[in-house]
Enzyme design. Structure first.
Site, mmCIF file in Angstrom:
data_model
loop_
_atom_site.group_PDB
_atom_site.id
_atom_site.type_symbol
_atom_site.label_atom_id
_atom_site.label_comp_id
_atom_site.label_asym_id
_atom_site.label_seq_id
_atom_site.Cartn_x
_atom_site.Cartn_y
_atom_site.Cartn_z
ATOM 1 N N HIS D 54 0.843 -1.193 0.000
ATOM 2 C CA HIS D 54 0.000 0.000 0.000
ATOM 3 C C HIS D 54 0.879 1.244 0.000
ATOM 4 C CE1 HIS D 54 -3.351 -2.455 2.081
ATOM 5 N NE2 HIS D 54 -3.713 -2.228 0.853
ATOM 6 N N ASP D 57 2.491 1.330 3.463
ATOM 7 C CA ASP D 57 3.005 0.112 4.095
ATOM 8 C C ASP D 57 4.501 0.207 4.386
ATOM 9 O OD1 ASP D 57 0.766 -1.461 4.318
ATOM 10 O OD2 ASP D 57 1.034 -2.419 2.383
#
Lengths: 352, 352, 352, 352
Positions: D54, D57
Site C-alpha cells: 500500500h 506500508d
C-alpha cells in the site's frame, strides 16, 4: 386521505402478480384463478395504467392457436377501454441460465451463447423495423444455484459487448438486488448515469433470503424512499430521471382472499405516492437544503479541473500533497451526514 | 415539533457511543476525545437519564488506583446533578469467546467453562448480598469467526442450565440479531415470554454484514416500529412489557464533528419517541382494531382446550380430522394480513 | 475405491428426497413419480438402512382408508426384507408457523399455543405408553417470512419450558442453520452438551439464500468435515457423540434422470464415509495431536477450580488481576490455530 | 509430501498481510512489527516471488523524504537478491468511496468524479510513457455502509465508460465477492471473457459478513477448487487463462506468533498447489471426461448458427417452436450434473 393515482403516474402491474394463486414450495393454491378481463378492470380501479405479462400468463404453454386468439381478443376488449395493446419493452430474465455446480457449466461459453442469441434478436427486430427495445433483468440466484448476470453491474457490463448496445438496457428489480445485500439505489444511479434504465420492477424484500416479492413499501422504507426520491426528483441531482412505467412485480400473500389481493395491489400504489409526497416535502424544506449545502452534496457535481485545464494544474497545487496538512482535518468541521439522514427520517415518518 | 424526552422514558447511552472517536479498520480517529463530565451534561441535554460504560471506558486498562479514583469522583460529581452511581445490571458480551476454525476450540468444553464462570459470579454476588443481575449479550460473529451463544435463542437456552438461572437474563442488541437475518421482534417476544428481557441495546443495522451500530431508527423502520410497539404497548398482547432502560448502543459516523455527535445522540431519542407516537395512534385507530379482529390476532391468546378439558375432547371433535373439509378452505375468507401491514405502513409514515 | 456403507452406519433417507420430481417455483416436474417399493430396494442398494416420510409422502392428503392401507402393506412388504416398520422419533417442523408481517401475529401467544399443543401430545403419548420421542426442527424462514423457533438455540430454549422436557429434543438441519450464516457445528455442540440431539438432517447449502437441499458434502466441506468429526469421533472431546440415524434430507437436481437420482443418493453416503475416513486419519496423526496440545484445546475441559475450592481461591490469586502483566502477552507464544486448520485442510484434501 | 512452489507459480503477497499486527475493532496489536527486509527473506523462503504494498506500508503517512528513501533503499537491497523493484499494475480500491446514508452522496456525480480522476491518471501515465496499467478492486461494503462499484460487474461496466478503457482492468478479491453471496468463479469467467482480469486477490471468506481475509483454501473449498481449475486449466474451456501473479491478500489470526505468521503464509501456497494438483487429476480422469461429455459441457462453446447463417435458418426450424414436443423432455435422459459434482468432490478430497 391517502393520495390517488393518475395515468401520468404510469403505474403498471404484471398479470402474474395479482394472478398469483398462493402456491408455494410447501402448499398448493389458496385462491381460484382470476379472469384476465376482471383483472384489467380491477387494476384500473386501483390506479394502474398498464399491464405486463409473461409468455405463458395469458394462455397456458401448449395452448392451441384458437385458444390463444380468444384470450388475446378478450384482453384487447378490456384494454380498449383504457389503452391499446402493444409492448415496446421486452424483458429478458435468465431464471434458468446459470448453474448449481461450478464444473457443470462453462460460463464463458454461456455468455457467448447468450450474446449470440440477443444479437440475433436485435438483428431480427431491426430488420423488421419493430419499435422494440430489450431490458435484461438481473437476479443472483433461485431456483438455480447461481444465475448468470446476477446484478445490475454484471448485466450492464454485458450489454456493452453487444453488436447493437443501444437497443439493450436493464429492468432492475428492487428485491433481486437486495438478495445480495447490495444498495439498489446506488445501482439505479449507475444505470441512470449510463442511460440504461429501460424499465423497473418495484416490490419489497426483507434481507438476503429467497425472493419474497412483498408489496412495494412493505420492506426497507429507506431504500424505497431514496428510490422514489431519485426517480421523481432526481435525488441530489434534481430533475425527473426516469420516464417509463413504475411497474410492480409483487405477490399477494397466501393468506389473502380476492379482497386482499386488490388491497395489496393498491398498497403498492399508495406507498409509492406517499413516498413521492414525502420526497417532495423533503426537497422543499429549507432546513434540508441548508443541510445538503453544509454536507457539500452538490459540490460533487463540479468537475475538479476547470475547463481547458489538465493535470499540470493539479500537480502545481502543492496543498494536495507536498504541503498537505493532515492534522488540520482532525476534529475539523464535520459533514453532518447523520443530520441529513435524520431530516430524511423525519420527513419519511411525516413528522415535518 | 419533534417530541421531547422525559426521565420516565428511561433513555440511556453507553459512554463509548458518543465517545467513539471515528477509528475504524482503515483509518485513525477523526475526532478528539470527550471528557466524561462534558458527556454527562450533553447527554442530559438531549434527554438521557442514564449512562453505562465498559470496564475500560472511564479509565484506560492499566490505570493506577489514583487515576481511577479521580475519574470516578469526577463522574460522580457530574451524575449527582441527575442521578446516582450504581449499576444493577452487569452485561456480559463474549466478543472473544468463539472460534475462527472449527478444530481449534471444543465448544462443549467452552460452554462448561463459561457455565463454571458465571455460576461462580452468581455465587459471589449472592454471598455478598449485592443487588445485581447479569445479562448476556448475544452476537453471531466479528471480530472472531463465530462467537459462542450467537443469538437470543442460544443464550436463552444456556441460561436455563445455570445454578441460579433467576439471576441471569439477556441484553439483546437490535443490530446483532439482524446480522443473521433473524427477526429481532420475534426474538424479543420469546424473551418476554420467558421473563428474560433484562436490558436492551437499541441501534440500527442494514442487513447481514459487519456490525454497523447506526443510530436507532436509521435502518429497518419496520422492525424498529414493531419493537417500540411491543415494548411500549405490548404489541398485540397489550400492556407495557418492559420497564428497564431504553439503552442506545450506536456509533456516530466518522464524518461527524462534535455537533454531529450530539445530533446523532438526539436522533436515537427522537426516533424512538416518534415511533412511540405512531404506535399509540396505530393501536387507537378503530380501523386497525377492526383489521386486527378480522385477522384473528387476539384469538391466538385463547387456549385451545377449555379449562379442565384434556385431549379426549379434541379427539372427539371429528371436524379436525375425519370430517375435515379441506376444500372449504380454498378461496375462503382471507386473514387480511396485508391490509394490516398497510395500516401499519400508513401510521408509520404519519399518513393517518 | 470409495468406501461402502454398512447397517452400522445408520444411513437413512426421507421418502420425499429421492422422490422429489423436480418441481420448483418456476417449472413443473422433470421426472415421473417413483413407486415406494422400488425406492426401498434402490435405497438399500446404495447403502441406506432406514426410511422416513412425511404425513403425506406415502399416500396423498385426502386418501381413503383403503388406499392408505394398500400403501402401508406394500411398504411393509418391502421393508420386511430389511427392517420393521415403526417410528420412534416424530419430527415437528413449523414451516407454516411464523409471520410475514410483524403486526399480524402475536409471537408470545403463538409460543403459548405451540406449548399447549406439544404438552398435549406428550401427555397423550405418555398415557398410551407409546415409545415415542419428539424432535423439533428449526428453520429461519421460507416460505413464510419468518418461522418461529428459527434456530437450534431458540428451539432448545423453548423445550426447557415444556411440561415433559425429557420427551423433546431437536432435529437440526445442516442447511437450515447455514441460511442464517450461523455455525452448524457449534450449534450441534451446544445440543450435545444439553443432551438434546435426537435426530439430524444432513445436506448441503451454499450460503444465505433459499433452502437448497444439496447433497451432503456438495457444499461447505469444512463444516461437513467438522460435523462428521464431531459425530463420529467426538471432536476434541473424543468418543462417539451421537448414536441415531444419519439422515439425509436433500433434493436431486431438476437436471437429473432416475439414474442421476440414485447417484445423488449415493453421493451423500460416499461423502459422509470419506469424511469419516479423513477425520479418523486426522485424529490419529501425531502431528495433529502435537498441534492440538500446543493449541491447548484439551485444557479447556479442565475446570478452573480444583475440587472443593470456591471463588476465594481465585480471589487469592493476584496474578489474574492485581499483578497481571498484560505486556508479557504481547508477542508471546501463539496458539497455532492456523497450523491446526492447515492440518485439517491437508487431511480433508487427502494430502496426508 | 505437500507440493513446493517455484518462481513460475508467481505467488506474491502484500506487505500488509504477514505484517498485520493483530489489531482489530476490539483489541490492540498482539505481535510486534516485522522489518521489511526480514519479510522479504521469509516470504522467499515459503515460496513467494513477488511483493506488493500500500501507499503507507513501507513508510508511514507523513514520513520525511529521508525516511522514505532509507526504507526504499533497504527494500531494494533485499529484493536485489531475487527480483527488481517496479510495479506494472496499480490497484485502486475505493474503500472510502461510498455512503452510509442514501441522501448524503450523489452516486451519479461520484461516478463522474471517479471517471474524471482515472481518466486524468491514464492521460498522465500515457504522456509519461510509463508501462503501467490500472486495476480496480471492487468491494461491497465496510467500513462505509456501501462502497461504489461494489462487485466485479459494476466495476467492469464502469471501465467501459472511460477514455482509455484498454488501460483499465480489475483486481477482483475472492472474499469481497463472497461478502455478497455471489459466485466468484462465475465473475472471473465474465472478466476473462472481457479480457479484464489484470490481477487477482486470493484469500478465504466464510459467508456474508465482515471481510475476514482468511488464508486461501481455509474457507469454501469448492469455489477455491473451481477457481484454481479455471486459472490453471481454463476450466471447461481448457488452456491457462491468466498469466499474472497469484496474489494472496489475507491476514494471519490474532492468535498467531511469528512462527504462525509464516505457517499461515505457507498455507496459502500449499493449498493453491494442492488444488492445482487435484484439478490436473480431475481433468485427466477418463471418467470425468466421459461425464463432461454426457453433461454436454463442451457443446455450449459451439455457435448455434452455422457460419454464414442468419436467423432465417432458425425460423425455418419448426422443431424449436411449432412442432416442439415438450412431453418428450419429461423424464428424458438427464445431464448428470450431480455425478460431475461428485467426481469433483472425490478429486478434491484426494479420493481418486
Amino acid at each position: 386521505m391517502t393520495p390517488t393515482a393518475s395515468r401520468d403516474d404510469k403505474f403498471s402491474f404484471g398479470l402474474w402478480t395479482v394472478g398469483y394463486n398462493g402456491t408455494d414450495p410447501f402448499g398448493g393454491p389458496t385462491r381460484p384463478p382470476l379472469d384476465v378481463v376482471h383483472v384489467v378492470e380491477k387494476l384500473a380501479e386501483v390506479g394502474a395504467y398498464g399491464l405486463t405479462f409473461h409468455d405463458d400468463d395469458l394462455f397456458a404453454f401448449g395452448s392451441t392457436d384458437a385458444e390463444r386468439q380468444t384470450q388475446i381478443e378478450r384482453l384487447k376488449g378490456a384494454l380498449d377501454r383504457a389503452a391499446e395493446l402493444g409492448a415496446k419493452t421486452f424483458v429478458m430474465w435468465g431464471g434458468r441460465e446459470g448453474a448449481e455446480y461450478d464444473t457443470s457449466k462453462d460460463i464463458r461459453a454461456a455468455l457467448q451463447r447468450y450474446r449470440e442469441a440477443v444479437n440475433l434478436l436485435a438483428e431480427y427486430v431491426t430488420d423488421k423495423k419493430y419499435d422494440i427495445q430489450f431490458a435484461i433483468e438481473p437476479k443472483p440466484n433461485e431456483p438455480r444455484g447461481d444465475i448468470m448476470l446476477p446484478t445490475v453491474g454484471h448485466a450492464l457490463a454485458f450489454i456493452t459487448t453487444l453488436e447493437r448496445p443501444e437497443m439493450f438496457g436493464l429492468n432492475p428489480e428492487f428485491g433481486h438486488e437486495l438478495m445480495t445485500g447490495l444498495n439498489f439505489v446506488a445501482a439505479i444511479q449507475q444505470l441512470l448515469e449510463a442511460g440504461k434504465l429501460f424499465h423497473i420492477d418495484l416490490n419489497g424484500q426483507r434481507g438476503m433470503k429467497y425472493d419474497q416479492d412483498l408489496a412495494f413499501g412493505h420492506a426497507d422504507l429507506y431504500q424505497s424512499f431514496a428510490l422514489v426520491d431519485l426517480i421523481e426528483h432526481g435525488g441530489p441531482n434534481g430533475g425527473r430521471s426516469y420516464d417509463g412505467p413504475r411497474h410492480f412485480d409483487y405477490k399477494p400473500s397466501r393468506t389473502e382472499d380476492e379482497t386482499g389481493v386488490w388491497e395489496s395491489a393498491k398498497a403498492n400504489i399508495t406507498n409509492y405516492l406517499l413516498l413521492k409526497e414525502r420526497s417532495k416535502a423533503f426537497r422543499a424544506d429549507p432546513e434540508v437544503q441548508e443541510a445538503l449545502a453544509a454536507a457539500k452534496v452538490a459540490e460533487l457535481s463540479e468537475p475538479t479541473l476547470n475547463p481547458g485545464e489538465g493535470y499540470e494544474q493539479l500537480l502545481a497545487d502543492r496543498t494536495a500533497w507536498e504541503d498537505f496538512d493532515a492534522k488540520s482535518y482532525f476534529g475539523a468541521k464535520g459533514y453532518g451526514f447523520v443530520r441529513l439522514q435524520q431530516l430524511a427520517t423525519e420527513h419519511l415518518l411525516g413528522a415535518r
